[in-house]
Design an enzyme around this catalytic site. Structure first.
Site, mmCIF file in Angstrom:
data_model
loop_
_atom_site.group_PDB
_atom_site.id
_atom_site.type_symbol
_atom_site.label_atom_id
_atom_site.label_comp_id
_atom_site.label_asym_id
_atom_site.label_seq_id
_atom_site.Cartn_x
_atom_site.Cartn_y
_atom_site.Cartn_z
ATOM 1 N N TYR A 157 153.287 13.270 -55.495
ATOM 2 C CA TYR A 157 153.075 13.824 -54.155
ATOM 3 C C TYR A 157 153.006 12.692 -53.122
ATOM 4 C CZ TYR A 157 151.959 18.405 -56.205
ATOM 5 O OH TYR A 157 152.005 19.602 -56.879
ATOM 6 N N GLY A 216 152.972 35.820 -46.264
ATOM 7 C CA GLY A 216 151.937 35.484 -45.288
ATOM 8 C C GLY A 216 152.102 36.161 -43.944
#
Length: 329
Positions: free
Chosen positions: A53, A223
Site C-alpha cells: 500500500y 453507497g
C-alpha cells in the site's frame, strides 16, 4: 463498539476493520493519524494494511504512516490488533529483482522484517498472504511462518483472495505440521458480489476462519451513487461508473436505493449492516478517506435491518445459493 472472536482464535476484534489503503495515496499523514485516533477512540481496534500500500514508487508508505502513529505512544500499538499482508512485489519500477514477491520462505522473511521496520513495532498480530502462490508449496510457507511465530514476530496467519480449495489445502498442510494454520480469510464480498457464498465462506466456516470482507460498498456502487448524481451532480467514477454503464446493473442499483429510501436508510450504512448479519463474517473492512466517512461506517454498527429490508435486499441482489445445490442436485 461491538467485538467478536477472530475465527476460532481467542483474539477479540472489533466488528469493523479499519482499512488503510487510502493512507498516503489519497489521505495525507496528519489526516490519516486523525482517522486512526478517532477509530481507536470509538473502540475500533482492528487495523488492516499491506506492504504494497502506497503503490507505485511509494510502496510501503501506508505502513510508514501507521508506524509514525504508533510512535506517538499513548497505548496506540498496545490497543491495536495489527494486520498486514505479503505477496506483491516491493521492487521499484525498473529495479525488478528475483525473490522480492510471492510467498517463498526467503521473501516472507525479508518482507516481515521490512514491514516491522516501517510499522515501528516488534510484532504483527495477523500476517496475511495477499494472494495464492501457485509456485510455492504450503510446506515451505508454513515452515517460514513457524519460524516467525517462534521468534515472536507474528502471532497469527491469514489468507486473502484464496479460493476455497486453497484454504482447505493450506490448513490440512498446517494440521499435519501441528500448526494452527489460517485463522482468517479476507475476500471480496458485498451485496452486489456474493460469489464468496458459494465456496469460500463455507470453507472458511468449516475450518474456523473469520471472514473479513473487502470492498463492502463495491467501489462505491452501494453507497448511494445514483442519488449523489441526481442531488449533487457528483458522477460515479472507477468501478462503479463502469458497472452503471450496464443498464441492468443501473436498474438493480436504483431498486436498491429506492428500497432503502423507503425505509429511511442510508445506502452505505445499510450495505455494511447487511454484511454484519452474514454467517461467518467477522467484520467488513472500511476505508475512510475522511473523518466523516468513518462516522458513517460506525453508525452501521447500531443499525438493525428489518426482515422486510433483508428480504428486499435478497430479492434485488440474490446470492448464488448453497453449494453444491446451486449447481447440482
Amino acid at each position: 463498539m461491538k467485538y467478536t472472536q477472530l475465527g476460532r482464535t481467542g483474539l477479540k476484534v472489533s466488528r469493523l476493520v479499519l482499512g488503510t489503503m487510502n493512507f498516503g495515496p489519497q489521505t495525507d499523514e496528519p489526516t490519516s493519524h486523525g482517522i486512526l485516533d478517532a477509530a481507536l477512540d470509538a473502540g475500533l481496534n482492528f487495523v488492516d494494511t499491506a506492504n504494497v500500500y502506497g503503490w507505485g514508487e511509494n510502496k510501503g508508505r501506508t505502513e510508514e504512516i501507521i508506524g509514525t502513529w504508533f510512535a506517538q505512544g499513548g497505548g496506540r500499538r498496545e490497543k491495536t490488533v495489527l494486520a498486514t499482508k505479503v505477496y506483491g512485489s516491493m521492487s521499484r519500477e525498473g529495479e525488478t529483482w528475483p525473490n522480492e514477491d510471492r510467498l517463498s520462505a526467503l521473501n516472507i522473511r525479508r518482507a516481515v522484517e521490512a514491514s516491522l521496520k516501517r510499522l515501528q513495532t516488534d510484532h504483527i498480530d495477523l500476517y496475511q498472504f495477499h494472494h495464492i502462490d501457485r509456485r510455492t508449496p504450503f510446506e515451505e510457507i508454513w515452515q517460514a511462518v513457524d519460524v516467525l511465530i517462534q521468534q515472536g514476530k507474528i502471532l497469527y496467519a491469514g489468507s486473502s483472495n484464496f479460493p476455497g480449495y486453497k484454504i482447505a489445502q493450506a490448513n490440512e498442510t498446517a494440521a499435519r505440521r501441528g500448526m494452527v494454520g489460517l485463522v482468517s480469510e479476507q475476500c471480496l464480498y458485498n451485496l452486489a458480489e456474493r460469489r464468496a457464498e458459494m465456496e469460500v465462506i463455507p470453507t472458511a466456516q468449516e475450518y474456523g476462519l473469520g471472514v473479513i470482507p473487502w470492498s463492502p460498498l463495491h467501489g462505491g456502487l452501494l453507497g448511494g451513487v445514483i442519488k449523489k448524481e441526481v442531488e449533487g451532480g457528483r458522477r460515479a467514477s472507477g468501478r462503479s461508473a463502469d458497472a452503471l454503464a450496464n443498464s441492468s446493473v443501473r436498474a438493480q442499483v436504483q431498486a436498491y436505493e429506492d428500497l432503502l429510501e423507503k425505509h429511511g436508510l442510508e445506502p452505505g450504512e445499510a450495505a455494511l449492516a447487511w454484511l454484519l448479519t452474514r454467517p461467518g463474517v467477522t467484520g467488513p473492512i472500511v476505508g475512510p478517506r475522511t473523518a466523516e466517512q468513518l462516522d458513517s461506517a460506525l453508525r452501521a454498527l447500531e443499525l438493525e435491518l428489518s426482515e422486510d429490508v433483508l428480504a428486499g435486499l435478497d430479492e434485488i441482489f440474490p446470492g448464488p445459493g448453497p453449494s453444491p445445490e446451486a449447481f447440482a442436485w
